[in-house]
Scaffold this active site. Structure first.
Site, PDB file in Angstrom:
ATOM      1  CB  SER A 124      64.183 109.080  53.915  1.00 46.73           C
ATOM      2  OG  SER A 124      62.915 108.512  54.015  1.00 46.73           O
ATOM      3  CG  HIS A 174      63.766 104.348  56.575  1.00 44.83           C
ATOM      4  ND1 HIS A 174      63.727 104.440  55.211  1.00 44.83           N
ATOM      5  CD2 HIS A 174      63.516 105.600  57.052  1.00 44.83           C
ATOM      6  CE1 HIS A 174      63.433 105.691  54.864  1.00 44.83           C
ATOM      7  NE2 HIS A 174      63.315 106.414  55.971  1.00 44.83           N
TER       8      HIS A 174
END
Ligand code: GTR
Length: 388
Positions: free
Chosen positions: A227, A369
């Site tokens: 990320s 995620h």
């Protein structure tokens, strides 16, 4: 009334979701092989001498900020060493990497496990850790899939990590309190370094250290980030050619995902929530991604001819899985100049179908995620394919 609202919401969801699956951009992507002056690039020497430096400067000026490289002194101090840690499988070394400039000091703390069984110097995975420090527990009381150290060691790799807070706290009010203390002039420049630049800078200082450690194969350092850490890993790989390979997990907006799409996080959203990540100039594109002189396929192209592997997750539409794949497939142009063929099709592969035997790798994992053991398993396979 509530029923109508509900069906409207469902319709909106379906439209967004199906748009998210298309391989469209909102405007044509900047051409990797055409200079600002319109010169077509068709050989490696012209790419390296003309177009690559031009793109690098565009990214510095418009997005990530400058990457200052000068300092007065760097030194390394081992703060902890445990032989036969991890049930006898690995030696642990913790090192303080101290960088000095103009009487100011920054210390990056490195955690490193080296396989005991290694007969020669080991290839290594280095994680830019943007999550809690417990994820890289040197005592191994806590074991996290985010940094599965045992898995890397069992596969014959050393594994290392540093925490982003050592380089720049991830906070809009305090991000200046580390690397940027060495480079205060950056704070006033519209193209100045910010937090993501500082994290990438720190990864390069770990490279400086690896050069001095004979247990590490300096030519086989893979940089990994998830990320926001993935954005920093790609930027570090573009800046510093010493990284052999880059792994960016769910890196999304201003990572692997193309900006010229209407999917997931926008430039405005990222700049509003995280004003300390990118330079001031980037804010000018908040409402106009189409005006950017670059897009993220060019960031991947800067890493050519070195291997890059990016990941997405099916439930992470915010990071635009399709747009993240498109940028690696678009980057093939530059890899082809180097004679590196990857044969990626324009459409992304099916879920849980990793592309490993290719200079540009990718998978879209089922789930949320995150960076998991599934992701790392594929990183290890991809590195193994390239190092064999
Ligand atoms: C999100 C952000 C993303 C990504 C992510 C993360 O909130 O919008 O760009 O960086 O955080 O780092 O987990």
């Amino acid at each position: 009334m509530i029923k109508r609202l509900k069906s409207c919401l469902i319709l909106l969801f379906v439209i967004t979701k199906s748009y998210a699956q298309t391989i469209e951009t909102t405007s044509p992507l900047p051409d990797a092989l055409k200079t600002i002056d319109g010169i077509t690039i068709d050989k490696v020497s012209d790419w390296e001498k003309k177009r690559r430096p031009e793109i690098l400067t565009l990214f510095e000026d418009n997005i990530y900020g400058q990457m200052p490289k000068k300092f007065d002194k760097i030194s390394y101090k081992t703060t902890n060493e445990v032989a036969n840690a991890m049930n006898g499988k690995a030696n642990l070394k913790e090192v303080d990497i101290k960088v000095e400039k103009d009487k100011k000091t920054v210390t990056i703390h490195l955690i490193l496990f080296i396989p005991v069984k290694a007969t020669k110097n080991s290839p290594v995975f280095l994680l830019i850790n943007n999550r809690g420090k417990e994820n890289t527990d040197p005592t191994r009381k806590v074991k996290s899939e985010f940094w599965p150290a045992e898995m890397a060691i069992d596969s014959g790799y050393a594994i290392a990590a540093f925490h982003i807070s050592d380089a720049a706290p991830d906070n809009k009010d305090t991000y200046q309190n580390s690397v940027l203390q060495l480079y205060p002039e950056q704070l006033n420049a519209d193209n100045g370094m910010k937090a993501i630049g500082a994290w990438a800078w720190a990864a390069s200082r770990v490279m400086d250290y690896f050069k001095t450690n004979k247990d590490i194969d300096f030519n086989k350092v893979s940089l990994v980030g998830h990320s926001r850490g993935g954005k920093a890993a790609l930027w570090a790989g573009a800046q510093d050619k010493r990284f052999a390979m880059i792994f960016a997990s769910c890196s999304g907006n201003t990572g692997a995902a193309l900006a010229r799409r209407k999917v997931g996080e926008s430039i405005k959203a990222i700049n509003t929530t995280f004003p300390h990540w990118f330079n001031n100039n980037y804010k000018r594109f908040n409402d106009n991604a189409d005006a950017l002189p670059v897009d993220q396929h060019l960031l991947i192209s800067l890493i050519a001819p070195r291997p890059v592997y990016t990941t997405s997750a099916t439930e992470d539409i915010w990071a635009d899985p399709v747009g993240s794949y498109m940028s690696i497939s678009e980057a093939q142009k530059v890899y082809s100049l180097y004679g590196k063929k990857s044969g990626l099709s324009p459409n992304p592969p099916a879920v849980n179908t990793p592309i490993i035997q290719s200079i540009l790798g990718y998978h879209n994992r089922e789930g949320i995620h995150n960076m998991t053991a599934y992701d790392w398993g594929n990183f290890i396979r991809f590195a193994g394919f390239h190092y064999k």
